[in-house]
Design a protein around this motif. Structure first.
Motif, PDB file in Angstrom:
ATOM      1  N   CYS A 187      31.195  -2.057  -4.255  1.00  0.00           N
ATOM      2  CA  CYS A 187      30.369  -2.392  -3.081  1.00  0.00           C
ATOM      3  C   CYS A 187      29.231  -3.328  -3.481  1.00  0.00           C
ATOM      4  O   CYS A 187      28.920  -4.294  -2.782  1.00  0.00           O
ATOM      5  N   THR A 242      20.423  -1.189   0.461  1.00  0.00           N
ATOM      6  CA  THR A 242      21.881  -1.095   0.566  1.00  0.00           C
ATOM      7  C   THR A 242      22.274   0.378   0.673  1.00  0.00           C
ATOM      8  O   THR A 242      21.840   1.190  -0.141  1.00  0.00           O
ATOM      9  N   VAL A 254      34.501  -0.840   4.193  1.00  0.00           N
ATOM     10  CA  VAL A 254      34.967  -1.849   3.233  1.00  0.00           C
ATOM     11  C   VAL A 254      36.035  -1.273   2.293  1.00  0.00           C
ATOM     12  O   VAL A 254      36.293  -1.828   1.231  1.00  0.00           O
ATOM     13  N   VAL A 307      37.334  -8.780  -6.599  1.00  0.00           N
ATOM     14  CA  VAL A 307      36.160  -7.894  -6.588  1.00  0.00           C
ATOM     15  C   VAL A 307      36.170  -7.009  -7.848  1.00  0.00           C
ATOM     16  O   VAL A 307      35.113  -6.647  -8.365  1.00  0.00           O
ATOM     17  N   GLU A 359      29.574  -0.635   7.308  1.00  0.00           N
ATOM     18  CA  GLU A 359      30.864  -1.312   7.503  1.00  0.00           C
ATOM     19  C   GLU A 359      31.940  -0.666   6.621  1.00  0.00           C
ATOM     20  O   GLU A 359      31.698  -0.411   5.430  1.00  0.00           O
ATOM     21  N   LEU A 361      30.676  -6.732  -4.042  1.00  0.00           N
ATOM     22  CA  LEU A 361      31.104  -7.364  -2.785  1.00  0.00           C
ATOM     23  C   LEU A 361      29.901  -7.906  -2.021  1.00  0.00           C
ATOM     24  O   LEU A 361      29.915  -9.049  -1.547  1.00  0.00           O
ATOM     25  N   LYS A 362      28.853  -7.089  -1.927  1.00  0.00           N
ATOM     26  CA  LYS A 362      27.680  -7.542  -1.181  1.00  0.00           C
ATOM     27  C   LYS A 362      27.008  -8.720  -1.904  1.00  0.00           C
ATOM     28  O   LYS A 362      26.590  -9.691  -1.268  1.00  0.00           O
ATOM     29  N   LEU A 414      28.476 -10.911  -3.804  1.00  0.00           N
ATOM     30  CA  LEU A 414      29.349 -12.078  -3.580  1.00  0.00           C
ATOM     31  C   LEU A 414      29.079 -12.686  -2.215  1.00  0.00           C
ATOM     32  O   LEU A 414      28.933 -13.899  -2.074  1.00  0.00           O
ATOM     33  N   ARG A 415      29.009 -11.825  -1.205  1.00  0.00           N
ATOM     34  CA  ARG A 415      28.776 -12.298   0.160  1.00  0.00           C
ATOM     35  C   ARG A 415      27.424 -12.978   0.299  1.00  0.00           C
ATOM     36  O   ARG A 415      27.256 -13.886   1.092  1.00  0.00           O
ATOM     37  N   LYS A 416      26.455 -12.509  -0.464  1.00  0.00           N
ATOM     38  CA  LYS A 416      25.117 -13.086  -0.401  1.00  0.00           C
ATOM     39  C   LYS A 416      24.975 -14.312  -1.301  1.00  0.00           C
ATOM     40  O   LYS A 416      23.918 -14.920  -1.366  1.00  0.00           O
ATOM     41  N   ALA A 422      38.496  -4.021   1.483  1.00  0.00           N
ATOM     42  CA  ALA A 422      37.882  -5.245   0.926  1.00  0.00           C
ATOM     43  C   ALA A 422      37.458  -5.056  -0.534  1.00  0.00           C
ATOM     44  O   ALA A 422      37.612  -5.979  -1.351  1.00  0.00           O
TER      45      ALA A 422
END
Ligand code: DC
Length: 225
Positions: A39, A64, A81, A90, A79, A42-43, A45-47, A84
């Motif tokens: 997690c 978080t 995930v 990941v 969410e 992933l977060k 990466l998204r940011k 994901a």
């Protein structure tokens, strides 16, 4: 009264699968700590954060929320995930982010709070050595890289997760082993008081039964209290 069971071992050794089976048998709750590192990756990466940006990732973690539900779902800031975080890219990023000492400090604290009430089977890399050093039962689960790659491939296919072929997965698994075993902080290693089980040629039922037998005296002692 209940006990805690710690299961450590390299990637895709079957830790989560076995933990889930054992939980069904014992009425315990599974805590998959790898999902928390996933997690985080992933977060990040998204940011658009770099996986070695320790201060940035730690700041991100301050607001978080990671939830592991008893039915095995993973929620990141509300969410779902669960799927994901299992994507191949990941996995390596999670291993990268897990090298950071202050990220580990944050997640380990959360894990220790989660398991305080007992009755948990927690799996990861540092559960027996750092997170739950007082766990009544400690297992160190291994399997050959080939067997693990094969299992991960079949698991990906079954769960509808986009997957590389077995050879690529095997190379990725070996790279991740190398990184997880040789990092500076809390590297993957067998706790001195852990029992090692090589699962390469064992079925899920056989491994579950073996751990159940190891845990039985502790379960009985707790019941008698
Ligand atoms: O168990 P997993 O493959 O989902 O874990 C993903 C990565 O997270 C793994 O490569 C190393 C890291 N990890 C860790 O450092 N400590 C844990 N307790 C669990 C996972």
């Amino acid at each position: 009264m209940r006990i805690n069971i710690a299961i450590d071992g390299p990637s895709a050794a079957g830790k989560s699968t076995i933990a889930k089976e054992l939980c069904k048998k014992l009425g315990y709750v599974h805590l998959d700590t790898g999902a928390m590192y996933r997690c985080t990756a992933l977060k990040a990466l998204r940011k658009g954060l770099a996986m070695d940006d320790e201060a940035g990732v730690c700041r991100m973690l301050e607001d978080t929320v990671i939830e592991l539900t008893p039915d095995g779902k993973v929620f990141l800031d509300g969410e779902d995930v669960s799927k994901a975080i299992r994507e191949d890219d990941v996995s390596m990023r999670a291993s990268d982010v897990s090298k950071l000492q202050n990220v580990r400090r944050d997640l380990v604290k959360r894990q220790q709070e989660m398991a305080r009430a007992k009755g948990f089977i927690m799996d990861g890399r540092d559960i027996g050595t750092v997170v739950l050093t007082d766990a009544e039962v400690k297992i160190y689960m291994t399997a050959s890289a080939r067997a693990r790659a094969m299992r991960r491939y079949l698991q990906n296919v079954e769960n509808g997760i986009e997957t590389s072929d077995v050879e690529t997965l095997e190379a990725e698994i070996k790279a991740r082993d190398e990184q997880d075993m040789n990092r500076e902080f809390s590297p993957l290693r067998k706790a001195d008081d852990a029992i090692e089980i090589d699962t390469s040629d064992l079925t899920i039922e056989e491994v579950t039964e073996r751990i159940y037998e190891i845990a039985r005296p502790f379960l009985e002692a707790e019941e008698a209290k």
